[in-house]
Scaffold this motif. Structure first.
Motif, PDB file in Angstrom:
ATOM      1  N   CYS A   1       0.833  -1.205   0.000  1.00 11.27           N
ATOM      2  CA  CYS A   1       0.000   0.000   0.000  1.00 11.27           C
ATOM      3  C   CYS A   1       0.869   1.257   0.000  1.00 11.27           C
ATOM      4  O   CYS A   1       0.602   2.209  -0.734  1.00 11.27           O
ATOM      5  CB  CYS A   1      -0.925  -0.010   1.215  1.00 11.27           C
ATOM      6  SG  CYS A   1      -2.060   1.385   1.257  1.00 11.27           S
ATOM      7  N   LEU A   2       1.919   1.248   0.813  1.00 13.33           N
ATOM      8  CA  LEU A   2       2.825   2.401   0.854  1.00 13.33           C
ATOM      9  C   LEU A   2       3.565   2.572  -0.473  1.00 13.33           C
ATOM     10  O   LEU A   2       3.738   3.703  -0.957  1.00 13.33           O
ATOM     11  CB  LEU A   2       3.814   2.263   2.002  1.00 13.33           C
ATOM     12  CG  LEU A   2       3.198   2.366   3.398  1.00 13.33           C
ATOM     13  CD1 LEU A   2       4.248   2.064   4.464  1.00 13.33           C
ATOM     14  CD2 LEU A   2       2.573   3.720   3.623  1.00 13.33           C
ATOM     15  N   ASP A   3       3.995   1.453  -1.070  1.00 15.56           N
ATOM     16  CA  ASP A   3       4.643   1.530  -2.384  1.00 15.56           C
ATOM     17  C   ASP A   3       3.677   2.104  -3.420  1.00 15.56           C
ATOM     18  O   ASP A   3       4.049   2.961  -4.225  1.00 15.56           O
ATOM     19  CB  ASP A   3       5.113   0.142  -2.843  1.00 15.56           C
ATOM     20  CG  ASP A   3       6.319  -0.358  -2.068  1.00 15.56           C
ATOM     21  OD1 ASP A   3       6.984   0.458  -1.398  1.00 15.56           O
ATOM     22  OD2 ASP A   3       6.580  -1.577  -2.130  1.00 15.56           O
ATOM     23  N   TRP A   4       2.435   1.627  -3.401  1.00 17.06           N
ATOM     24  CA  TRP A   4       1.421   2.133  -4.337  1.00 17.06           C
ATOM     25  C   TRP A   4       1.218   3.632  -4.142  1.00 17.06           C
ATOM     26  O   TRP A   4       1.191   4.401  -5.100  1.00 17.06           O
ATOM     27  CB  TRP A   4       0.099   1.389  -4.144  1.00 17.06           C
ATOM     28  CG  TRP A   4      -1.030   2.015  -4.893  1.00 17.06           C
ATOM     29  CD1 TRP A   4      -1.347   1.830  -6.201  1.00 17.06           C
ATOM     30  CD2 TRP A   4      -1.973   2.962  -4.386  1.00 17.06           C
ATOM     31  NE1 TRP A   4      -2.439   2.612  -6.539  1.00 17.06           N
ATOM     32  CE2 TRP A   4      -2.840   3.310  -5.430  1.00 17.06           C
ATOM     33  CE3 TRP A   4      -2.163   3.544  -3.137  1.00 17.06           C
ATOM     34  CZ2 TRP A   4      -3.885   4.214  -5.277  1.00 17.06           C
ATOM     35  CZ3 TRP A   4      -3.204   4.454  -2.975  1.00 17.06           C
ATOM     36  CH2 TRP A   4      -4.043   4.764  -4.046  1.00 17.06           C
ATOM     37  N   PHE A   5       1.097   4.052  -2.886  1.00 14.61           N
ATOM     38  CA  PHE A   5       0.883   5.468  -2.607  1.00 14.61           C
ATOM     39  C   PHE A   5       2.064   6.302  -3.094  1.00 14.61           C
ATOM     40  O   PHE A   5       1.883   7.328  -3.756  1.00 14.61           O
ATOM     41  CB  PHE A   5       0.666   5.699  -1.100  1.00 14.61           C
ATOM     42  CG  PHE A   5       0.435   7.135  -0.764  1.00 14.61           C
ATOM     43  CD1 PHE A   5      -0.825   7.704  -0.892  1.00 14.61           C
ATOM     44  CD2 PHE A   5       1.482   7.943  -0.337  1.00 14.61           C
ATOM     45  CE1 PHE A   5      -1.034   9.044  -0.594  1.00 14.61           C
ATOM     46  CE2 PHE A   5       1.278   9.276  -0.040  1.00 14.61           C
ATOM     47  CZ  PHE A   5       0.004   9.834  -0.175  1.00 14.61           C
ATOM     48  N   ASP A   6       3.275   5.875  -2.776  1.00 13.54           N
ATOM     49  CA  ASP A   6       4.470   6.622  -3.182  1.00 13.54           C
ATOM     50  C   ASP A   6       4.577   6.736  -4.701  1.00 13.54           C
ATOM     51  O   ASP A   6       5.047   7.742  -5.226  1.00 13.54           O
ATOM     52  CB  ASP A   6       5.737   5.964  -2.622  1.00 13.54           C
ATOM     53  CG  ASP A   6       5.853   6.139  -1.114  1.00 13.54           C
ATOM     54  OD1 ASP A   6       5.184   7.036  -0.551  1.00 13.54           O
ATOM     55  OD2 ASP A   6       6.618   5.372  -0.488  1.00 13.54           O
ATOM     56  N   ASN A   7       4.137   5.712  -5.421  1.00 15.16           N
ATOM     57  CA  ASN A   7       4.198   5.726  -6.886  1.00 15.16           C
ATOM     58  C   ASN A   7       3.041   6.469  -7.526  1.00 15.16           C
ATOM     59  O   ASN A   7       3.099   6.826  -8.706  1.00 15.16           O
ATOM     60  CB  ASN A   7       4.256   4.305  -7.431  1.00 15.16           C
ATOM     61  CG  ASN A   7       5.559   3.623  -7.099  1.00 15.16           C
ATOM     62  OD1 ASN A   7       6.611   4.235  -7.055  1.00 15.16           O
ATOM     63  ND2 ASN A   7       5.490   2.331  -6.820  1.00 15.16           N
ATOM     64  N   THR A   8       1.956   6.676  -6.782  1.00 12.64           N
ATOM     65  CA  THR A   8       0.741   7.268  -7.333  1.00 12.64           C
ATOM     66  C   THR A   8       0.568   8.734  -6.961  1.00 12.64           C
ATOM     67  O   THR A   8       0.099   9.533  -7.758  1.00 12.64           O
ATOM     68  CB  THR A   8      -0.499   6.484  -6.842  1.00 12.64           C
ATOM     69  OG1 THR A   8      -0.323   5.110  -7.166  1.00 12.64           O
ATOM     70  CG2 THR A   8      -1.770   7.002  -7.465  1.00 12.64           C
ATOM     71  N   TYR A   9       0.952   9.100  -5.749  1.00  9.73           N
ATOM     72  CA  TYR A   9       0.723  10.438  -5.232  1.00  9.73           C
ATOM     73  C   TYR A   9       1.517  11.476  -6.003  1.00  9.73           C
ATOM     74  O   TYR A   9       2.708  11.309  -6.260  1.00  9.73           O
ATOM     75  CB  TYR A   9       1.106  10.498  -3.757  1.00  9.73           C
ATOM     76  CG  TYR A   9       0.913  11.859  -3.121  1.00  9.73           C
ATOM     77  CD1 TYR A   9      -0.363  12.336  -2.838  1.00  9.73           C
ATOM     78  CD2 TYR A   9       1.996  12.660  -2.822  1.00  9.73           C
ATOM     79  CE1 TYR A   9      -0.545  13.579  -2.263  1.00  9.73           C
ATOM     80  CE2 TYR A   9       1.821  13.906  -2.233  1.00  9.73           C
ATOM     81  CZ  TYR A   9       0.553  14.358  -1.963  1.00  9.73           C
ATOM     82  OH  TYR A   9       0.373  15.591  -1.394  1.00  9.73           O
ATOM     83  N   VAL A  10       0.832  12.519  -6.400  1.00  2.78           N
ATOM     84  CA  VAL A  10       1.486  13.627  -7.093  1.00  2.78           C
ATOM     85  C   VAL A  10       1.479  14.823  -6.141  1.00  2.78           C
ATOM     86  O   VAL A  10       0.408  15.310  -5.768  1.00  2.78           O
ATOM     87  CB  VAL A  10       0.741  13.985  -8.410  1.00  2.78           C
ATOM     88  CG1 VAL A  10       1.383  15.186  -9.065  1.00  2.78           C
ATOM     89  CG2 VAL A  10       0.718  12.787  -9.336  1.00  2.78           C
ATOM     90  N   LYS A  11       2.657  15.257  -5.754  1.00  2.00           N
ATOM     91  CA  LYS A  11       2.763  16.379  -4.819  1.00  2.00           C
ATOM     92  C   LYS A  11       2.283  17.648  -5.506  1.00  2.00           C
ATOM     93  O   LYS A  11       2.714  17.964  -6.620  1.00  2.00           O
ATOM     94  CB  LYS A  11       4.211  16.538  -4.354  1.00  2.00           C
ATOM     95  CG  LYS A  11       4.397  17.580  -3.293  1.00  2.00           C
ATOM     96  CD  LYS A  11       5.820  17.593  -2.802  1.00  2.00           C
ATOM     97  CE  LYS A  11       5.976  18.638  -1.716  1.00  2.00           C
ATOM     98  NZ  LYS A  11       7.347  18.661  -1.192  1.00  2.00           N
ATOM     99  N   PRO A  12       1.359  18.390  -4.858  1.00  3.69           N
ATOM    100  CA  PRO A  12       0.864  19.633  -5.458  1.00  3.69           C
ATOM    101  C   PRO A  12       1.996  20.646  -5.617  1.00  3.69           C
ATOM    102  O   PRO A  12       2.889  20.731  -4.780  1.00  3.69           O
ATOM    103  CB  PRO A  12      -0.178  20.138  -4.457  1.00  3.69           C
ATOM    104  CG  PRO A  12      -0.427  19.025  -3.515  1.00  3.69           C
ATOM    105  CD  PRO A  12       0.745  18.105  -3.581  1.00  3.69           C
ATOM    106  N   THR A  13       1.942  21.388  -6.685  1.00  3.03           N
ATOM    107  CA  THR A  13       2.945  22.437  -6.905  1.00  3.03           C
ATOM    108  C   THR A  13       2.432  23.751  -6.348  1.00  3.03           C
ATOM    109  O   THR A  13       1.235  24.036  -6.390  1.00  3.03           O
ATOM    110  CB  THR A  13       3.243  22.609  -8.406  1.00  3.03           C
ATOM    111  OG1 THR A  13       2.023  22.910  -9.078  1.00  3.03           O
ATOM    112  CG2 THR A  13       3.837  21.341  -8.990  1.00  3.03           C
ATOM    113  N   ALA A  14       3.340  24.544  -5.811  1.00  9.08           N
ATOM    114  CA  ALA A  14       2.975  25.859  -5.260  1.00  9.08           C
ATOM    115  C   ALA A  14       2.704  26.815  -6.409  1.00  9.08           C
ATOM    116  O   ALA A  14       3.405  26.819  -7.430  1.00  9.08           O
ATOM    117  CB  ALA A  14       4.089  26.384  -4.384  1.00  9.08           C
TER     118      ALA A  14
END
Length: 73
Positions: free
Chosen positions: A59-72
């Motif tokens: 689950c953590l691997d999936w999240f790390d590969n899927t999550y896109v950090k919002p840009t300022a």
């Protein structure tokens, strides 16, 4: 005011009341008046989500590969 004059105990003339429109449903279907889940049900939802993916590590691997950090902006 005399003794026969009723005095409302609330200073604000508009008081609140219980309404079914003030509630939402927890993931289990029970009504919740405060927050999004019944006590402890947030953890049940979290564990059910992890189980759909596999293990906590997966689950953590999936999240790390899927999550896109919002840009300022």
């Amino acid at each position: 005011m005399g003794e026969d004059t009723p005095v409302d105990s609330a200073r604000n003339p508009i008081t609140s009341f219980d309404s079914p429109h003030d509630t939402r449903l927890c993931g289990c279907g029970e009504p919740v008046a405060d927050g999004w889940f019944l006590a402890g049900h947030d953890q049940k939802a979290l564990h059910a989500g992890v189980a759909k993916i596999g293990s906590v590590r997966e689950c953590l691997d999936w999240f790390d590969n899927t999550y896109v950090k919002p840009t300022a902006e």
